[in-house]
Design an enzyme around this catalytic site. Structure first.
Site, PDB file in Angstrom:
ATOM      1  N   GLU A  87     135.557 -93.368 -31.065  1.00 57.54           N
ATOM      2  CA  GLU A  87     135.235 -95.239 -29.944  1.00 57.54           C
ATOM      3  C   GLU A  87     133.683 -94.567 -29.213  1.00 57.54           C
ATOM      4  OE1 GLU A  87     138.910 -93.425 -27.113  1.00 57.54           O
ATOM      5  OE2 GLU A  87     138.843 -95.633 -27.303  1.00 57.54           O
ATOM      6  N   CYS A 100     127.180 -95.059 -25.276  1.00 56.17           N
ATOM      7  CA  CYS A 100     127.882 -93.741 -24.688  1.00 56.17           C
ATOM      8  C   CYS A 100     128.874 -93.505 -25.767  1.00 56.17           C
ATOM      9  CB  CYS A 100     128.935 -93.998 -23.339  1.00 56.17           C
ATOM     10  SG  CYS A 100     130.080 -92.729 -23.545  1.00 56.17           S
ATOM     11  N   CYS A 107     138.711 -83.639 -28.501  1.00 51.47           N
ATOM     12  CA  CYS A 107     138.004 -82.911 -28.107  1.00 51.47           C
ATOM     13  C   CYS A 107     139.276 -81.721 -27.747  1.00 51.47           C
ATOM     14  CB  CYS A 107     137.536 -83.347 -26.700  1.00 51.47           C
ATOM     15  SG  CYS A 107     136.199 -81.616 -25.680  1.00 51.47           S
ATOM     16  N   CYS A 111     140.121 -80.329 -20.245  1.00 51.06           N
ATOM     17  CA  CYS A 111     140.026 -80.012 -19.130  1.00 51.06           C
ATOM     18  C   CYS A 111     140.730 -81.499 -18.629  1.00 51.06           C
ATOM     19  CB  CYS A 111     138.563 -81.248 -19.343  1.00 51.06           C
ATOM     20  SG  CYS A 111     137.593 -80.543 -19.569  1.00 51.06           S
ATOM     21  N   CYS A 114     141.226 -85.526 -18.018  1.00 53.94           N
ATOM     22  CA  CYS A 114     140.242 -85.918 -19.231  1.00 53.94           C
ATOM     23  C   CYS A 114     141.347 -86.412 -19.845  1.00 53.94           C
ATOM     24  CB  CYS A 114     138.927 -85.002 -19.637  1.00 53.94           C
ATOM     25  SG  CYS A 114     138.200 -86.264 -20.899  1.00 53.94           S
ATOM     26  N   GLY A 158     134.423 -86.206 -27.778  1.00 58.02           N
ATOM     27  CA  GLY A 158     133.394 -84.367 -27.878  1.00 58.02           C
ATOM     28  C   GLY A 158     133.064 -83.769 -26.629  1.00 58.02           C
ATOM     29  N   GLU A 159     133.182 -82.050 -26.907  1.00 55.14           N
ATOM     30  CA  GLU A 159     132.006 -81.923 -26.655  1.00 55.14           C
ATOM     31  C   GLU A 159     130.640 -81.232 -27.363  1.00 55.14           C
ATOM     32  OE1 GLU A 159     131.138 -80.269 -23.759  1.00 55.14           O
ATOM     33  OE2 GLU A 159     129.619 -79.072 -24.497  1.00 55.14           O
ATOM     34  N   SER A 190     126.030 -84.416 -22.574  1.00 54.23           N
ATOM     35  CA  SER A 190     126.321 -83.924 -21.347  1.00 54.23           C
ATOM     36  C   SER A 190     127.355 -83.070 -21.910  1.00 54.23           C
ATOM     37  CB  SER A 190     127.464 -85.423 -20.607  1.00 54.23           C
ATOM     38  OG  SER A 190     127.775 -84.593 -20.013  1.00 54.23           O
ATOM     39  N   SER A 213     128.511 -80.936 -16.498  1.00 53.45           N
ATOM     40  CA  SER A 213     129.571 -81.362 -15.451  1.00 53.45           C
ATOM     41  C   SER A 213     129.930 -80.354 -15.222  1.00 53.45           C
ATOM     42  CB  SER A 213     130.322 -82.099 -16.771  1.00 53.45           C
ATOM     43  OG  SER A 213     130.112 -83.124 -17.142  1.00 53.45           O
ATOM     44  N   LEU A 214     129.608 -80.338 -13.478  1.00 49.73           N
ATOM     45  CA  LEU A 214     129.714 -79.369 -12.695  1.00 49.73           C
ATOM     46  C   LEU A 214     131.826 -79.141 -12.036  1.00 49.73           C
ATOM     47  CD1 LEU A 214     128.117 -76.817 -12.935  1.00 49.73           C
ATOM     48  CD2 LEU A 214     127.732 -77.586  -9.476  1.00 49.73           C
ATOM     49  N   ASN A 289     138.086 -91.664 -12.383  1.00 46.72           N
ATOM     50  CA  ASN A 289     139.302 -92.863 -13.033  1.00 46.72           C
ATOM     51  C   ASN A 289     140.929 -92.195 -13.125  1.00 46.72           C
ATOM     52  OD1 ASN A 289     137.005 -94.184 -12.891  1.00 46.72           O
ATOM     53  ND2 ASN A 289     135.973 -92.845 -15.194  1.00 46.72           N
ATOM     54  N   CYS A 331     133.965 -93.065 -18.097  1.00 50.32           N
ATOM     55  CA  CYS A 331     134.498 -91.658 -18.404  1.00 50.32           C
ATOM     56  C   CYS A 331     135.686 -91.186 -18.082  1.00 50.32           C
ATOM     57  CB  CYS A 331     133.872 -91.476 -17.223  1.00 50.32           C
ATOM     58  SG  CYS A 331     131.889 -91.504 -16.979  1.00 50.32           S
TER      59      CYS A 331
HETATM   60  N1  SAH Z   1     132.165 -83.263 -22.849  1.00 55.12           N
HETATM   61  C1  SAH Z   1     131.246 -83.475 -22.147  1.00 55.12           C
HETATM   62  C2  SAH Z   1     131.233 -84.961 -22.586  1.00 55.12           C
HETATM   63  C3  SAH Z   1     131.634 -86.055 -22.396  1.00 55.12           C
HETATM   64  S1  SAH Z   1     133.069 -86.021 -21.214  1.00 55.12           S
HETATM   65  C4  SAH Z   1     131.282 -83.253 -20.896  1.00 55.12           C
HETATM   66  O1  SAH Z   1     132.765 -82.735 -20.932  1.00 55.12           O
HETATM   67  O2  SAH Z   1     130.609 -83.441 -20.184  1.00 55.12           O
HETATM   68  C5  SAH Z   1     132.218 -87.693 -19.848  1.00 55.12           C
HETATM   69  C6  SAH Z   1     131.706 -87.619 -18.650  1.00 55.12           C
HETATM   70  O3  SAH Z   1     133.081 -87.933 -18.366  1.00 55.12           O
HETATM   71  C7  SAH Z   1     131.717 -85.783 -18.193  1.00 55.12           C
HETATM   72  O4  SAH Z   1     131.068 -85.973 -17.194  1.00 55.12           O
HETATM   73  C8  SAH Z   1     133.088 -85.094 -17.315  1.00 55.12           C
HETATM   74  O5  SAH Z   1     133.728 -84.940 -16.621  1.00 55.12           O
HETATM   75  C9  SAH Z   1     133.401 -87.191 -17.219  1.00 55.12           C
HETATM   76  N2  SAH Z   1     135.195 -87.274 -17.257  1.00 55.12           N
HETATM   77  C10 SAH Z   1     136.553 -86.949 -17.430  1.00 55.12           C
HETATM   78  N3  SAH Z   1     137.480 -86.868 -17.267  1.00 55.12           N
HETATM   79  C11 SAH Z   1     136.853 -88.184 -16.248  1.00 55.12           C
HETATM   80  C12 SAH Z   1     137.490 -88.946 -15.189  1.00 55.12           C
HETATM   81  N4  SAH Z   1     138.905 -89.250 -15.830  1.00 55.12           N
HETATM   82  N5  SAH Z   1     137.372 -89.639 -14.253  1.00 55.12           N
HETATM   83  C13 SAH Z   1     135.878 -89.781 -14.709  1.00 55.12           C
HETATM   84  N6  SAH Z   1     134.708 -88.741 -15.027  1.00 55.12           N
HETATM   85  C14 SAH Z   1     135.464 -88.394 -16.196  1.00 55.12           C
HETATM   86 FE1  SF4 Z   2     136.026 -82.652 -23.649  1.00 56.95          FE
HETATM   87 FE2  SF4 Z   2     134.421 -83.699 -21.596  1.00 56.95          FE
HETATM   88 FE3  SF4 Z   2     136.804 -84.470 -21.692  1.00 56.95          FE
HETATM   89 FE4  SF4 Z   2     135.889 -82.080 -20.841  1.00 56.95          FE
HETATM   90  S1  SF4 Z   2     135.915 -84.033 -19.926  1.00 56.95           S
HETATM   91  S2  SF4 Z   2     138.599 -82.266 -22.664  1.00 56.95           S
HETATM   92  S3  SF4 Z   2     134.721 -80.638 -22.329  1.00 56.95           S
HETATM   93  S4  SF4 Z   2     135.224 -84.506 -23.381  1.00 56.95           S
END
Ligand code: SAH
Ligand code: SF4
Length: 363
Positions: A87, A100, A107, A111, A114, A158-159, A190, A213-214, A289, A331
């Site tokens: 996507e 984006c 991935c 997390c 996500c 993806g990461e 990111s 992503s902290l 989200n 996101c």
């Molecule tokens: N894997 C990388 C980049 C893709 S995710 C990363 O984790 O940074 C891009 C961003 O979307 C990250 O900051 C991630 O934490 C955020 N994200 C993931 N799930 C989300 C959600 N349910 N609501 C809002 N942001 C989310």
């Molecule tokens: Fe992968 Fe980023 Fe989603 Fe975590 S937030 S599962 S690293 S895409």
């Protein structure tokens, strides 16, 4: 496929019987003129053009489906050469557009908040497949990097740091002014915080800007949200950020997901400000989200503002507006979610129908 090859690799492919400028012509056709078909490269001698078109494909991804959000965001489901899909999201704004893009199919990270995590890792994308997403959006929307303000963020599926080699090659191709021509100041990666890879990224002469992503201010909460954070404690992550060689115009970005009753208190905000206060950095707050199978709730809007106000006392802090939530484009929502016809903008369906795109529903 040719996308992903740089000028030297194209010269090797053409062979020594062709002068060097021929490879440059092919390079510019691919990346600057964004041809979909080599037969269209009329600057090449006919015989060479025919040979190239017979032996190679450009390799642009194909639009399998497109989902149009009420806010103008478009989520593209793209089909790759091996039939897998990934996507890409297009987000228009009055004075700029943001792309984006994805760096992996699925991935591997897992997390808890996500939806992409549920896919697991299917495979890495190649440099050509990463660049191809940008070229496709430029073509679809008639945009020119030299003329239009375009931001590219590697924040899709993806990461990126777990596919660093391809990501760095894609970066070199994307920012080359003789090729795609994306501004290096407008390309961001990111990461969830893969510490050794942040050190490796720091050594790359051409690299995107870094966003981390902290999402938490204690190891305990961070590990609850991001199980692999156990391998990379906050102290190590922040040490890598402090050691990161910023260019004169650059700031680090920290993304902080706000989740109701998990990490959204004033104490969290104060701790966040004190952890990041010494860095040249800014914070992007992302209210969670929601989605099926996500065991968390978004924060109250007043909490978001109060949190932002506290952090702002110490460093710049913005709230990221959710885009395309109605079509699962925001996101963390990229999971190839199929939508029924009623929820889709009709325009999307008719455009696709006219291109005889495969109509089967993605999983
Ligand atoms: N894997 C990388 C980049 C893709 S995710 C990363 O984790 O940074 C891009 C961003 O979307 C990250 O900051 C991630 O934490 C955020 N994200 C993931 N799930 C989300 C959600 N349910 N609501 C809002 N942001 C989310
Ligand atoms: Fe992968 Fe980023 Fe989603 Fe975590 S937030 S599962 S690293 S895409």
């Amino acid at each position: 496929m040719l996308l992903g090859l740089d000028a030297a690799e194209l010269a090797d492919l053409l062979g020594p019987e062709h002068p060097r400028f021929r490879a440059q012509q092919v390079y510019e056709a691919l990346y600057r003129h964004r041809v979909a078909d080599l037969a269209a490269v009329t600057t090449l001698p006919t015989a060479l053009r025919r040979r190239l078109a017979a032996d190679h494909r450009v390799g642009l991804p194909e639009v399998e489906r497109r989902y149009d959000s009420a806010d103008g965001t478009r989520r593209y489901l793209l089909r790759l050469e091996d039939g897998r899909t990934v996507e890409t999201v297009f987000m228009p704004e009055p004075s700029r557009a943001t792309f984006c893009i994805s760096t992996q199919v699925g991935c591997p990270v897992g997390c808890r908040f996500c939806m992409t995590a549920a896919l697991g890792l299917e495979r890495n994308l190649s440099a050509g497949e990463i660049v191809g997403q940008v070229l496709l959006l430029l073509r679809e929307h008639g945009l020119e990097p030299g003329r239009d303000r375009i931001n590219v963020v590697m924040m899709g599926q993806g990461e990126p740091l777990l596919n660093l080699e391809a990501v760095l090659k894609a970066t070199r191709l994307l920012v080359d002014p003789r090729g795609v021509g994306i501004s290096p100041r407008r390309l961001t990666l990111s990461t969830v915080g893969i510490v050794p890879k942040i050190h490796e990224l720091a050594q790359a002469p051409v690299r995107p800007k870094l966003a981390v992503s902290l999402h938490a201010t204690t190891d305990e909460v961070r590990c609850r949200l991001i199980p692999i954070a156990r391998k990379y404690p906050l102290a190590d992550l922040l040490a890598a950020c402090r050691a990161y060689p910023l260019r004169s115009w650059e700031r680090l970005t920290f993304e902080y997901l706000l989740i109701r009753d998990v990490n959204d208190t004033d104490r969290d905000a104060r701790r966040l400000a004190s952890l990041l206060g010494q860095l040249r950095a800014k914070v992007n707050l992302i209210p969670l989200n929601p989605g099926p199978d996500i065991p968390f709730e978004p924060p109250d809007p007043e909490r978001v503002l109060a949190f932002q106000a506290r952090v702002r006392r110490v460093l710049p802090c913005f709230v990221r507006k959710p885009r395309g939530q109605d079509v699962y484009a925001a996101c963390g929502q990229l999971r190839r979610m199929a939508l029924d016809g009623n929820r889709q903008a009709c325009g999307a369906i008719s455009t696709l129908a006219s291109r005889s795109v495969k109509r089967t529903m993605p999983e």
